[in-house]
Write an enzyme that holds these catalytic residues in place. Structure first.
Site, short mmCIF file in Angstrom:
data_model
loop_
_atom_site.label_atom_id
_atom_site.label_comp_id
_atom_site.label_asym_id
_atom_site.label_seq_id
_atom_site.Cartn_x
_atom_site.Cartn_y
_atom_site.Cartn_z
N VAL A 67 0.86 -1.18 0.00
CA VAL A 67 0.00 0.00 0.00
C VAL A 67 0.90 1.23 0.00
CG1 VAL A 67 -1.97 -1.09 1.14
CG2 VAL A 67 -0.18 -0.01 2.53
N SER A 68 0.30 2.38 -0.30
CA SER A 68 1.10 3.59 -0.48
C SER A 68 1.39 4.34 0.81
CB SER A 68 0.40 4.54 -1.47
OG SER A 68 0.34 3.96 -2.75
#
Length: 208
Positions: A67-68
């Site tokens: 995920v970012s």
């Protein structure tokens, strides 16, 4: 000293039929020598690498989740659970590698480890929930490396990633932040206003 075996023994060793082995011989995929009676004989030392390439149970499965940003940790856990359940259901020996960082960052710790293990020949297959979980741009290069190293790629959801827009906005903001730090050093009010305007537009679009 080389050990030569008959075509029947060679076929059994490789797990194929005699006719298949004859075809491989004609196509140059395996090599043989002929006896005085014109019988094929195969060098066991040459055949063993073929057997090693066909057996992947000694290599592991790597699943990759990413995920970012920190506020997406719940999604990261969801990805890991999906990957674990899928791999376990398939009966594979597997390990999950996860990263928290931009899809445009090629220097993430988990991604580096994933690529190193693939290049070292330790991986039989790579499993991801979406292609974009690897990299925002450049996943095809990773897949090409996998193909060259005889690594199968399994993408659980080949459709659109539901977090694409959100992740892309975060990636763009990260790029803006990097360029802001560089341009602010030039003390240009024009540059500052330009970057702040772009950043504001991205944030507003993200809220829509």
């Amino acid at each position: 000293m080389n050990r030569y075996i008959s075509i029947g023994e060679a076929a059994q060793l490789l797990g194929v039929s005699v006719s298949t082995l004859r075809r491989w011989d004609r196509e140059g995929k395996v090599s043989s020598v002929r006896t005085s009676g014109n019988q094929r004989r195969y060098d066991l030392d040459v055949l063993l690498p073929h057997r090693v390439r066909q057996k992947t149970d000694c290599r592991k499965t790597l699943a990759y989740a990413r995920v970012s940003s920190h506020d997406q940790k719940e999604d990261l856990e969801r990805q890991k659970q999906v990957l674990e359940l899928y791999c376990a259901h398939q009966g594979w020996t597997f390990e999950v590698i996860s990263d928290l960082g931009s899809g445009m960052n090629y220097h993430k710790k988990g991604l580096k480890r994933l690529l190193n293990e693939i290049l070292d020949g330790c991986v039989a297959r790579l499993v991801v929930t979406h292609k974009d979980r690897l990299l925002r741009f450049g996943a095809e290069l990773v897949f090409a490396i996998c193909e060259a190293k005889n690594v199968s790629v399994v993408i659980l959801n080949s459709g659109e990633d539901t977090t694409f827009e959100e992740d892309l906005a975060k990636d763009v903001l990260e790029i803006i932040t990097v360029f802001s730090a560089r341009l602010y050093g030039l003390r240009s009010r024009k540059n500052q206003k330009l970057l702040e305007g772009v950043k504001k537009a991205v944030e507003e679009a993200q809220q829509c």
